[in-house]
Design an enzyme around this catalytic site. Structure first.
Site, PDB file in Angstrom:
ATOM      1  N   CYS A   1     -46.049  82.914 -21.519  1.00  0.00           N
ATOM      2  CA  CYS A   1     -46.944  82.933 -22.676  1.00  0.00           C
ATOM      3  C   CYS A   1     -48.304  82.354 -22.288  1.00  0.00           C
ATOM      4  CB  CYS A   1     -46.330  82.143 -23.832  1.00  0.00           C
ATOM      5  SG  CYS A   1     -46.235  80.365 -23.526  1.00  0.00           S
TER       6      CYS A   1
ATOM      7  N   GLU B   1     -41.757  77.143 -17.410  1.00  0.00           N
ATOM      8  CA  GLU B   1     -42.753  77.021 -16.346  1.00  0.00           C
ATOM      9  C   GLU B   1     -43.254  75.576 -16.236  1.00  0.00           C
ATOM     10  OE1 GLU B   1     -43.356  81.166 -18.216  1.00  0.00           O
ATOM     11  OE2 GLU B   1     -42.611  79.186 -18.794  1.00  0.00           O
TER      12      GLU B   1
ATOM     13  N   ASN C   1     -36.505  75.996 -20.414  1.00  0.00           N
ATOM     14  CA  ASN C   1     -37.064  75.552 -21.697  1.00  0.00           C
ATOM     15  C   ASN C   1     -36.176  74.480 -22.322  1.00  0.00           C
ATOM     16  OD1 ASN C   1     -35.180  77.745 -22.003  1.00  0.00           O
ATOM     17  ND2 ASN C   1     -35.820  77.994 -24.132  1.00  0.00           N
ATOM     18  N   TYR C   2     -36.805  73.574 -23.062  1.00  0.00           N
ATOM     19  CA  TYR C   2     -36.105  72.427 -23.647  1.00  0.00           C
ATOM     20  C   TYR C   2     -36.624  72.232 -25.069  1.00  0.00           C
ATOM     21  CZ  TYR C   2     -33.756  67.844 -23.473  1.00  0.00           C
ATOM     22  OH  TYR C   2     -32.920  66.779 -23.688  1.00  0.00           O
ATOM     23  N   GLU C   3     -35.703  72.289 -26.039  1.00  0.00           N
ATOM     24  CA  GLU C   3     -36.067  72.159 -27.451  1.00  0.00           C
ATOM     25  C   GLU C   3     -35.310  71.000 -28.098  1.00  0.00           C
ATOM     26  OE1 GLU C   3     -36.376  77.050 -27.718  1.00  0.00           O
ATOM     27  OE2 GLU C   3     -34.911  75.966 -28.933  1.00  0.00           O
TER      28      GLU C   3
END
Length: 297
Positions: A129, A104, A89-91
């Site tokens: 999700c 994913e 994940n990248y925020e």
């Protein structure tokens, strides 16, 4: 990034650590383990494929950039070639959450960027999700795709996403990983290596609904060129922008946002949508001054 990977290595079974270490220590390691090395890891660890993939998840999660959630997620896409593709994940700090990329998505983008034609299964640290289930449903191999989870084991995507809506519902027969490249040309010819790389990324992008094929190329402080491709989705919102794709690949290559010195967005002109405004906003916040937007037809 090497330090994070080496730290994550200690979370792997001892039977794997000494054999994984030389793989992730390679100077050009970018979150991909080739099929030959996968076979060797299975041989030395005596682990079945699902258990091996679950054991390697800490390495994928090491690529996580989660300044908002502090929740690190890793994913591994196993391609038909036998290669393993990491994703995390990248925020973005101070940015809207819709700019975030899920693990994913990142793993699939990694496989797509390496021109894989099929993904056999996706292994994830936590249950995917709905957003990610919909994104996975865009794959040409979605009907046979399996999801491997430590908590609940192996489940088919069809089980996780019953009564799904996908490409076939919108008349698309060549879905993600099966669609052919397009043949865009620049409106204004350019010999720039960066522009040409962005054009190639646009031609390789997947945009069967809007037909707004788009690609990004960026240059780092070392002169390395990284590209990203637009990946569209039948449900529209889970689509991955070319900038998100490029920044995932930048992260996998061991670079950070501060390493970007120049960026080019190439997209098809005169379509019903554009990546220009959203890209410009995020680029401005990141602080990239050398940015250009180029049209193709």
């Amino acid at each position: 990034m090497k330090e994070k990977l080496l730290t994550a290595l200690s979370c792997l079974p001892e039977s794997l650590q000494s054999h994984v270490h030389p793989i992730i220590s390679e100077p050009n390691f970018k979150g991909v383990i080739n099929a030959e090395n996968v076979d060797l890891l299975q041989l030395h660890s005596a682990l079945e494929t699902p258990e091996l993939l679950l054991s390697l998840l800490p390495l994928a999660a090491a690529y996580s950039v989660a300044p908002i959630s502090d929740f690190n997620v890793g994913a591994i896409a196993r391609a038909g070639s036998g290669n393993l593709y990491f994703g995390a994940n990248y925020e973005f700090t101070h940015q809207a959450l819709f700019n975030s990329v899920h693990a994913e998505q990142a793993a699939i983008n990694n496989a797509f960027s390496h021109h894989e034609s099929a993904i056999l299964d996706i292994t994830v640290t936590d249950s995917p999700c709905g957003h990610c289930r919909q994104f996975m449903n865009e794959l040409n191999c979605a009907p046979e795709l399996s999801v491997n989870l430590k908590a609940t084991g192996i489940k088919t995507l069809a089980t996780l996403l019953p009564d799904s809506f996908g490409p076939i519902d919108l008349g698309i027969r060549e879905s993600l990983l099966a669609a052919k490249p397009v043949n865009l040309t620049l409106q204004q010819p350019s010999e720039s290596t960066l522009v040409q790389a962005a054009l190639q990324a646009a031609n390789d992008s997947y945009a069967p609904y809007s037909h707004c094929h788009a690609g990004i190329a960026l240059k780092t402080t070392t002169g390395t060129v990284i590209t990203g491709r637009y990946i569209e989705n039948a449900a529209f919102n889970p689509s991955l922008s070319p900038l998100q794709s490029a920044l995932i690949n930048l992260n996998l290559a061991g670079f950070g946002l501060a390493d970007i010195t120049a960026m080019i967005l190439v997209e098809k002109a005169e379509t019903k949508m554009s990546h220009a405004q959203a890209t410009q906003i995020l680029v401005s916040e990141i602080g990239i001054e050398n940015y250009q937007h180029v049209f193709a037809h």
